[in-house]
Design an enzyme around this catalytic site. Structure first.
Site, PDB file in Angstrom:
ATOM      1  N   ASP A  66      31.279  13.929   6.561  1.00  0.00           N
ATOM      2  CA  ASP A  66      32.056  14.492   7.665  1.00  0.00           C
ATOM      3  C   ASP A  66      33.546  14.326   7.353  1.00  0.00           C
ATOM      4  O   ASP A  66      34.217  13.445   7.899  1.00  0.00           O
ATOM      5  CB  ASP A  66      31.674  13.793   8.968  1.00  0.00           C
ATOM      6  CG  ASP A  66      32.258  14.478  10.184  1.00  0.00           C
ATOM      7  OD1 ASP A  66      32.697  15.639  10.055  1.00  0.00           O
ATOM      8  OD2 ASP A  66      32.267  13.856  11.265  1.00  0.00           O
ATOM      9  N   LYS A  68      36.007  16.722   7.685  1.00  0.00           N
ATOM     10  CA  LYS A  68      36.915  17.474   8.568  1.00  0.00           C
ATOM     11  C   LYS A  68      38.118  17.995   7.780  1.00  0.00           C
ATOM     12  O   LYS A  68      39.277  17.793   8.146  1.00  0.00           O
ATOM     13  CB  LYS A  68      37.367  16.604   9.739  1.00  0.00           C
ATOM     14  CG  LYS A  68      36.223  16.127  10.631  1.00  0.00           C
ATOM     15  CD  LYS A  68      36.754  15.301  11.792  1.00  0.00           C
ATOM     16  CE  LYS A  68      35.645  14.933  12.765  1.00  0.00           C
ATOM     17  NZ  LYS A  68      34.717  13.923  12.217  1.00  0.00           N
ATOM     18  N   ILE A  72      45.511  22.791   2.310  1.00  0.00           N
ATOM     19  CA  ILE A  72      45.661  24.073   1.634  1.00  0.00           C
ATOM     20  C   ILE A  72      44.335  24.410   0.945  1.00  0.00           C
ATOM     21  O   ILE A  72      43.564  23.517   0.569  1.00  0.00           O
ATOM     22  CB  ILE A  72      46.827  24.042   0.629  1.00  0.00           C
ATOM     23  CG1 ILE A  72      46.562  23.026  -0.493  1.00  0.00           C
ATOM     24  CG2 ILE A  72      48.140  23.742   1.333  1.00  0.00           C
ATOM     25  CD1 ILE A  72      47.581  23.097  -1.603  1.00  0.00           C
ATOM     26  N   THR A 124      34.683  16.896  19.550  1.00  0.00           N
ATOM     27  CA  THR A 124      33.953  16.586  20.788  1.00  0.00           C
ATOM     28  C   THR A 124      34.710  15.649  21.728  1.00  0.00           C
ATOM     29  O   THR A 124      34.281  15.450  22.854  1.00  0.00           O
ATOM     30  CB  THR A 124      32.575  15.983  20.463  1.00  0.00           C
ATOM     31  OG1 THR A 124      32.743  14.852  19.615  1.00  0.00           O
ATOM     32  CG2 THR A 124      31.686  17.009  19.791  1.00  0.00           C
ATOM     33  N   GLY A 215      24.935   7.957  16.876  1.00  0.00           N
ATOM     34  CA  GLY A 215      25.660   6.824  16.346  1.00  0.00           C
ATOM     35  C   GLY A 215      25.284   5.540  17.048  1.00  0.00           C
ATOM     36  O   GLY A 215      24.304   4.883  16.709  1.00  0.00           O
TER      37      GLY A 215
END
Length: 235
Positions: A66, A68, A72, A124, A215
């Site tokens: 993950d 994210k 560029i 979220t 989690g």
């Protein structure tokens, strides 16, 4: 270890939200054969480096990196190739980065047939007021759907969104693209762990999520294996 968990069981991804490798490995060992898919985020990757992801893949697990990514296009492409070389099954890129960034990620992932690129729509933890703060005149669901359309156009394999948007997304994306939902809690009124738009596994799957990410509900449970079974039982 049984590395051939049923596909239904692989729909539940356990987040290794820890700040050191030993704590993460302790949960992996405790879950044993019960879990085949783990998420590694920025905290653990920064603390432990990429070796844990490589080791988990080597032991038969799937890994969701993950990251994210919001950079560029050349840098995003390089990071996606690095994720693919580790053996990751999923990697995230920010849909708010636009078509150029997402397209670069998709193109880089072509070298790695098992790697799926997922576009993060609206984090979220964000609400409509957070979107207004950055000049976006839309509620969260409108923005999620807008970014999901961009992601489809860029060739992404799926999207990340909260359980509350899963139904609208499934209607938009059709049956094949992935919809991965963090912010999942076992009980409707349970602690959301910083997620502003949480939902239960049952609600997420019923709405059309392909995967849920859990989690604290598992990691902090007195019996993580039992907690994971409870999540699966609601799917």
């Amino acid at each position: 270890m049984d590395t051939e968990l049923p596909l239904a069981d692989r729909r539940v991804i356990v987040a290794l939200d820890f700040d050191d490798r030993r704590a993460a490995e302790a949960l992996v060992e405790r879950l044993g054969d019960a879990c085949g898919f783990y998420k590694i985020g920025l905290e653990l990757l920064t603390a432990a480096g990429p070796g844990l992801a490589r080791d988990l893949v080597g032991r038969g697990h799937e890994v969701f990196l993950d990251l994210k990514l919001f950079e560029i296009p050349n840098s995003v492409a390089g990071a996606v190739r690095a994720a693919g070389a580790l053996g990751a099954s999923m990697v995230t890129v920010h849909a708010m980065g636009g078509t150029g960034i997402m397209s670069a990620a998709v193109e880089a992932a072509r070298e790695f047939p098992r790697l799926r690129v997922l576009a993060l729509t609206v984090v979220t933890s964000m609400t409509g007021s957070d979107l207004a703060d950055i000049g976006i005149d839309a509620d969260t669901e409108e923005q999620v759907l807008r970014l999901a359309r961009l992601a489809v156009g860029a060739g992404c394999d799926g999207v990340i969104a909260s359980p509350r948007e899963a139904g609208a997304l499934r209607g938009l994306l059709g049956p094949d693209r992935l919809i991965v939902t963090p912010g999942v809690v076992l009980e409707p009124e349970g602690p959301a762990g910083g997620h502003a738009r949480p939902g239960t596994p049952r609600a997420a799957f019923a709405a059309g999520a392909s995967h849920v990410v859990v989690g604290r509900s598992v990691a902090r449970a007195a019996d993580p294996v039992d907690a994971l079974r409870r999540v699966r039982a609601t799917g």
